[in-house]
Design an enzyme around this catalytic site. Structure first.
Site, mmCIF file in Angstrom:
data_model
loop_
_atom_site.group_PDB
_atom_site.id
_atom_site.type_symbol
_atom_site.label_atom_id
_atom_site.label_comp_id
_atom_site.label_asym_id
_atom_site.label_seq_id
_atom_site.Cartn_x
_atom_site.Cartn_y
_atom_site.Cartn_z
ATOM 1 N N CYS A 99 -6.209 4.336 -9.242
ATOM 2 C CA CYS A 99 -6.203 4.837 -7.869
ATOM 3 C C CYS A 99 -6.148 6.358 -7.770
ATOM 4 C CB CYS A 99 -5.046 4.218 -7.104
ATOM 5 S SG CYS A 99 -5.201 2.420 -6.961
ATOM 6 N N HIS A 111 0.020 9.904 -0.820
ATOM 7 C CA HIS A 111 -0.611 8.668 -1.298
ATOM 8 C C HIS A 111 -0.360 7.567 -0.267
ATOM 9 C CE1 HIS A 111 -2.343 5.898 -4.155
ATOM 10 N NE2 HIS A 111 -1.274 5.126 -4.071
ATOM 11 N N HIS A 159 -6.703 1.195 1.623
ATOM 12 C CA HIS A 159 -6.604 1.742 0.269
ATOM 13 C C HIS A 159 -7.835 1.300 -0.515
ATOM 14 C CE1 HIS A 159 -5.331 3.112 -3.504
ATOM 15 N NE2 HIS A 159 -4.132 2.552 -3.613
ATOM 16 N N PHE A 187 -1.996 2.575 -10.649
ATOM 17 C CA PHE A 187 -1.528 1.626 -11.640
ATOM 18 C C PHE A 187 -1.794 2.179 -13.040
ATOM 19 C CE2 PHE A 187 -1.872 -2.590 -9.041
ATOM 20 C CZ PHE A 187 -0.808 -2.182 -8.267
#
Length: 426
Positions: free
Chosen positions: A173, A313, A350, A409
């Site tokens: 991400c 974020h 997202h 991640f």
């Protein structure tokens, strides 16, 4: 900011395909209005899934100039990238035909590559999963391109006439931030004068939704999709999966100055770190993100008190919101309580690797337009998230220095500092 004798990286063109609209204008109008583009999944039957909401793009590649051959060849994520790249080049006024193509690079980020096409093709060759031994004869002749994410960079290079270094950056991400950061490094080291950079992902497919269902990372607020993405809110229950793309013309300072280019922002600092801790977990103290922020600010020779806006974020998971709130306090000190912070994921979801590039676009436009996008759906702030998250409504404010952060991640933590054209001209 950095001295004028260094090779500096400027954003001189922006192209966007996002939930809620294709093009920079539609993207910015949605963000500044505080509208959400999250809805029930329509691109496949999601009735059997735990999370059935997403932020989809209403995108028709043919309507944006892609030929039938391009549509047949390219995965949806590649289509988004090519359309965005063409808009960015047009927006920049870059005279591509007059430039040395070997001095034009490409840096495209993607977390999951051609997942949508791979999902579809597997269903075809396996007869919807009935056959353990699949029949390759039913596969598309373009299947190899779907297996190799570097095809995204190749497509963008072909579309823009770039014959310099080309790469796909895949760091989960943070891919979008990292791809733009890579472009900055290519400019600074002298490998390229122009880099077409950004990120794309189209992950809304059964396999992706199933993966996030399994770890309960996505929201189960299926009865209220419009308000399902709630970063920093007490009632949040996970993120909303999205798709989209943003691509930039990143140009060396003197190169842009000679042709009188419009400048949105300078990419003044960038850093990335890993927490070496857990595949999906985050330490609550946010130390690794704080370190990335500190190094990015140092690269930009910027004091924390000079930051005018933080693009968070802000995924809408409890551990992320607490993690990065702590990171802002560690890295910005008392200024963390004064600086506006917001998450555009509240409006466009997202989109995994693409979201970092979309957030860079929002940051550059915030500098250019003097408006800070809000955090939509923030009605009940989590007591552990006690900063100014710009709830519900956009805020008019001059913004010269913006910090954008990403968390992915695998433990990836990235931070980028963007500065106004006034600073870039210093």
């Amino acid at each position: 900011m950095t001295s004028t004798d260094e090779r500096r990286a400027l954003i001189t063109g922006i192209g966007v395909v996002a939930p809620g609209g294709t093009g920079v204008k539609e993207f910015w109008d949605l963000l500044t209005a505080g509208r959400t583009a999250t809805r029930g999944i329509t691109c496949f039957d999601a009735s059997s899934f735990r999370s059935r909401v997403a932020a989809e793009c209403d995108f028709d590649g043919a309507a944006h100039g892609l030929t039938p051959q391009e549509l047949r060849r390219m995965d949806r994520a590649a289509q988004l990238a090519v359309v965005s790249a063409r808009e960015a080049v047009e927006d920049s006024g870059l005279p591509v035909a007059a430039l040395d193509p070997y001095r034009i690079g490409v840096s495209i980020g993607s977390a999951v590559g051609a997942t949508r096409s791979l999902d579809t093709e597997y269903s075809i060759v396996s007869d919807s999963g009935r056959n353990w031994l699949v029949d390759h004869r039913y596969g598309t002749p373009h299947l190899y391109d779907y297996f190799v994410p570097s095809s995204f960079a190749a497509e963008v290079a072909w579309a823009t006439g770039a014959e310099g270094p080309a790469a796909v950056i895949s760091t989960g991400c943070t891919s979008g931030l990292d791809a733009v950061g890579h472009a900055r490094e290519l400019i600074r080291e002298g490998t390229a004068d122009v880099v077409i950079a950004g990120a794309t992902d189209a992950p809304i497919s059964p396999i992706t939704v199933a993966c996030f269902d399994a770890i309960k990372a996505t929201t189960a607020r299926n009865d209220d999709a419009e308000h399902a993405s709630r970063p920093f809110d007490r009632s949040r229950d996970g993120f909303v999966l999205g798709e989209g793309c943003a691509v930039f013309v990143v140009e060396e300072y003197q190169h842009a100055r000679r042709r009188g280019a419009k400048v949105y922002a300078e990419i003044a600092g960038f850093a990335t770190r890993s927490n070496a801790f857990h595949m999906t977990g985050l330490r609550p103290d946010g130390r690794e993100m704080a370190e990335a922020i500190r190094v990015a600010l140092d690269e930009a020779t910027t004091d924390p008190t000079e930051v005018d806006y933080v693009n968070a974020h802000g995924s809408g998971t409890r551990q992320n919101d607490i993690h990065e709130t702590a990171a802002f306090k560690h890295s910005l000190g008392p200024h963390a309580y004064r600086v506006p912070v917001s998450s555009i994921k509240s409006m466009i979801g997202h989109s995994l690797g693409a979201i970092g590039a979309l957030e860079v676009a929002a940051c550059a436009l915030a500098i250019d337009r003097g408006v800070i996008p809000p955090t939509a759906n923030l009605h009940e702030p989590d007591p552990l998230c006690d900063l100014d998250y710009v709830p519900l409504h956009a805020r008019e404010q001059r913004t010269d220095v913006v910090l954008s952060v990403g968390s992915g991640f695998g433990g990836f933590q990235s931070a980028m500092v963007l500065a106004s054209p006034t600073s870039a001209a210093a």
